[in-house]
Design a protein around this motif. Sequence first.
Motif, mmCIF file in Angstrom:
data_model
loop_
_atom_site.group_PDB
_atom_site.id
_atom_site.type_symbol
_atom_site.label_atom_id
_atom_site.label_comp_id
_atom_site.label_asym_id
_atom_site.label_seq_id
_atom_site.Cartn_x
_atom_site.Cartn_y
_atom_site.Cartn_z
ATOM 1 N N TYR A 1 0.809 -1.223 0.000
ATOM 2 C CA TYR A 1 0.000 0.000 0.000
ATOM 3 C C TYR A 1 0.843 1.273 0.000
ATOM 4 O O TYR A 1 0.567 2.216 -0.745
ATOM 5 C CB TYR A 1 -0.943 -0.001 1.217
ATOM 6 C CG TYR A 1 -1.751 -1.259 1.335
ATOM 7 C CD1 TYR A 1 -2.782 -1.522 0.445
ATOM 8 C CD2 TYR A 1 -1.486 -2.195 2.329
ATOM 9 C CE1 TYR A 1 -3.538 -2.693 0.548
ATOM 10 C CE2 TYR A 1 -2.223 -3.357 2.449
ATOM 11 C CZ TYR A 1 -3.247 -3.610 1.547
ATOM 12 O OH TYR A 1 -3.973 -4.763 1.641
ATOM 13 N N ASP B 1 -1.539 -10.256 -3.265
ATOM 14 C CA ASP B 1 -2.199 -10.281 -1.956
ATOM 15 C C ASP B 1 -1.130 -10.416 -0.866
ATOM 16 O O ASP B 1 -0.303 -11.337 -0.915
ATOM 17 C CB ASP B 1 -3.152 -11.470 -1.900
ATOM 18 C CG ASP B 1 -3.823 -11.613 -0.543
ATOM 19 O OD1 ASP B 1 -3.906 -10.594 0.179
ATOM 20 O OD2 ASP B 1 -4.252 -12.732 -0.201
ATOM 21 N N THR C 1 5.194 -5.926 7.340
ATOM 22 C CA THR C 1 3.785 -5.737 6.995
ATOM 23 C C THR C 1 3.451 -4.265 6.826
ATOM 24 O O THR C 1 4.244 -3.383 7.145
ATOM 25 C CB THR C 1 2.877 -6.341 8.079
ATOM 26 O OG1 THR C 1 3.133 -5.660 9.326
ATOM 27 C CG2 THR C 1 3.136 -7.823 8.248
ATOM 28 N N ARG D 1 -0.647 1.695 9.162
ATOM 29 C CA ARG D 1 -1.614 2.763 8.873
ATOM 30 C C ARG D 1 -1.253 3.955 9.734
ATOM 31 O O ARG D 1 -0.426 3.871 10.634
ATOM 32 C CB ARG D 1 -3.044 2.310 9.202
ATOM 33 C CG ARG D 1 -3.537 1.098 8.450
ATOM 34 C CD ARG D 1 -3.843 1.391 6.993
ATOM 35 N NE ARG D 1 -4.602 0.303 6.386
ATOM 36 C CZ ARG D 1 -4.087 -0.814 5.922
ATOM 37 N NH1 ARG D 1 -2.768 -1.009 6.020
ATOM 38 N NH2 ARG D 1 -4.845 -1.744 5.367
ATOM 39 N N ASP E 1 -6.788 0.676 12.548
ATOM 40 C CA ASP E 1 -8.111 0.489 11.946
ATOM 41 C C ASP E 1 -8.367 -0.998 11.740
ATOM 42 O O ASP E 1 -7.462 -1.824 11.778
ATOM 43 C CB ASP E 1 -8.266 1.282 10.639
ATOM 44 C CG ASP E 1 -7.278 0.857 9.569
ATOM 45 O OD1 ASP E 1 -6.965 -0.348 9.493
ATOM 46 O OD2 ASP E 1 -6.825 1.722 8.798
ATOM 47 N N GLN E 2 -9.616 -1.346 11.479
ATOM 48 C CA GLN E 2 -10.012 -2.753 11.402
ATOM 49 C C GLN E 2 -9.427 -3.462 10.189
ATOM 50 O O GLN E 2 -9.146 -4.659 10.235
ATOM 51 C CB GLN E 2 -11.545 -2.856 11.412
ATOM 52 C CG GLN E 2 -12.173 -2.505 12.749
ATOM 53 C CD GLN E 2 -11.529 -3.243 13.908
ATOM 54 O OE1 GLN E 2 -11.401 -4.471 13.880
ATOM 55 N NE2 GLN E 2 -11.112 -2.508 14.936
ATOM 56 N N ASP E 3 -9.266 -2.726 9.069
ATOM 57 C CA ASP E 3 -8.689 -3.342 7.869
ATOM 58 C C ASP E 3 -7.260 -3.815 8.143
ATOM 59 O O ASP E 3 -6.875 -4.934 7.764
ATOM 60 C CB ASP E 3 -8.686 -2.350 6.698
ATOM 61 C CG ASP E 3 -10.094 -2.076 6.183
ATOM 62 O OD1 ASP E 3 -10.989 -2.902 6.457
ATOM 63 O OD2 ASP E 3 -10.303 -1.044 5.513
ATOM 64 N N MET E 4 -6.469 -2.953 8.777
ATOM 65 C CA MET E 4 -5.084 -3.318 9.083
ATOM 66 C C MET E 4 -5.052 -4.502 10.032
ATOM 67 O O MET E 4 -4.288 -5.469 9.827
ATOM 68 C CB MET E 4 -4.349 -2.131 9.715
ATOM 69 C CG MET E 4 -2.930 -2.458 10.176
ATOM 70 S SD MET E 4 -2.064 -1.063 10.926
ATOM 71 C CE MET E 4 -3.033 -0.804 12.403
ATOM 72 N N ALA F 1 -7.331 -6.785 10.554
ATOM 73 C CA ALA F 1 -7.843 -7.994 9.929
ATOM 74 C C ALA F 1 -6.780 -8.619 9.025
ATOM 75 O O ALA F 1 -6.601 -9.843 9.004
ATOM 76 C CB ALA F 1 -9.107 -7.679 9.118
ATOM 77 N N GLU F 2 -6.056 -7.777 8.276
ATOM 78 C CA GLU F 2 -5.000 -8.287 7.405
ATOM 79 C C GLU F 2 -3.869 -8.907 8.217
ATOM 80 O O GLU F 2 -3.353 -9.980 7.872
ATOM 81 C CB GLU F 2 -4.461 -7.161 6.518
ATOM 82 C CG GLU F 2 -3.408 -7.633 5.522
ATOM 83 C CD GLU F 2 -2.974 -6.504 4.604
ATOM 84 O OE1 GLU F 2 -3.727 -6.170 3.663
ATOM 85 O OE2 GLU F 2 -1.880 -5.938 4.830
ATOM 86 N N ARG G 1 -4.913 -12.281 9.417
ATOM 87 C CA ARG G 1 -4.881 -13.300 8.361
ATOM 88 C C ARG G 1 -3.444 -13.752 8.083
ATOM 89 O O ARG G 1 -3.179 -14.943 7.926
ATOM 90 C CB ARG G 1 -5.511 -12.766 7.079
ATOM 91 C CG ARG G 1 -7.017 -12.560 7.151
ATOM 92 C CD ARG G 1 -7.646 -12.502 5.775
ATOM 93 N NE ARG G 1 -7.020 -11.505 4.913
ATOM 94 C CZ ARG G 1 -7.344 -10.227 4.878
ATOM 95 N NH1 ARG G 1 -8.299 -9.762 5.690
ATOM 96 N NH2 ARG G 1 -6.748 -9.389 4.056
#
Length: 484
Positions: A139, A166, A190, A193, A197-200, A202-203, A206
């Motif tokens: 990103y 990905d 990795t 941000r 935040d939730q996106d970071m 969650a990634e 995973r």
Amino acid sequence: MFDALSDRLEAAWKKLRGQDKISQSNIQDALREVRRALLEADVNLQVVKDFIAEVEAKAQGSEVIAGVRPDQQFIKIVYDELVQVMGEENVPLAEIKDKTTVVLMAGLQGTGKTTATAKLALHLRKINRSCLLVATDVYRPAAIDQLITLGKQINVPVFEMGSDADPVEIARQGVERARAEGINTVIVDTAGRLQIDQDMMAELARIKSTIEPDETLLVVDAMTGQEAANLTRTFHEQIGITGAILTKMDGDSRGGAALSVRQISGAPIKFVGVGEKVEALQPFYPDRMASRILGMGDVLTLVEKAQEEIDIADAEKMQEKMLSAKFDFTDFLKQLRLMKNMGSLGGIMKLIPGMGKLSDDQLKQGETQLKRCEAMINSMTKQERKDPELLASSPSRRRRIASGSGYKESDVSKLVADFQKMRSLMQQMGQGNFPGMPGMFGGGMGNPLAAGNRPAPGWRGYPGGAPPAKKKKKEKKKKGFGTL
């Protein structure tokens, strides 16, 4: 970094000087100063409350040892509590026997995470652990390129699949590549941000579930103070971390992060970044950090820095030359350059007991004098460097060197005279005599360990008044670093 905190704590010790014992009444002013010092250093409020309560309880219940002043005993109590708060002992990075160790790096953007990843790889390479870096930050612009550049700089390979892949798949294939090639440690960088935040999260979750790391390290900016501890706790609760790396510890941070992270988050600090260079990463030792905070220096770290730069056999040969008065300007120039490789003069002095209180002006003056010495030595011929007596007996040679280096003939004459005095002194020391040392820095700093510059007996928690300088000499002689 800890200068302001050290000064405040110094004021606390003064409250107890002149007292004949520790009592409920006379420690209150000292505790007030300690509390103020910690709050101004941006230490978490709950950590400060617990710290003060523990120190007060231990101080009131302690018996003053014969020959030890109350302020010295109070310093020892504070030192022990600082070590306790920061984790008691160094927690090394995991190494799984007969298996590739997987390290996952996490953190917010701007904390120096990518650079810390490369620093960690270099640190591991120095202790003979092979590494592979994996670039999953697709990103941030040029994040992958930055890691590739750093990898080339430290000679560590980087696995990447471009910015369209990905991140989870990049991490999976990178770890598989490391295992297939028998690499000791794979470090996965990795994405971060600007805020949690939730996106970071969650990634990260995973990636972690896919590669099952042995270590999950959170990179935290020490400049954020007590917020660093709260950040560590949040990551720990949501992702689960095994340790933290504090970056920018060489900046003007007030030290609150170092004192808060372990207590608030429960995760140990494993490494600290102490500069921008890739070599500037150190394992975190709570006892050494407490010693620095209290202005007692850090001799062990100084010796380790020296060990990284100096070959033991060369050091022993140099020591023999010094004690037999065969030490010449070529050797002296080599020593100056080795010291540069160890860091700035100010950084080195802060590791030496008693030298942390040298002013910025004194340190700058010392740096200037060292540069002057180097410039004048560079203007000498090989023969002149090898035989300083040639310069002592030849004004024309001194004038030529002065002209070539941009200094006065009197500066060259003083350098030669001081150097000859130093050689004579070293020879006498080799014979068991210890006269006063001449000022090799042209009167700017003088000799830092000269008798007039030693701390007063009983200084800063050295019961019995043993001068730190003597302890340093013994350490150096034992380790074979008497030429520094």
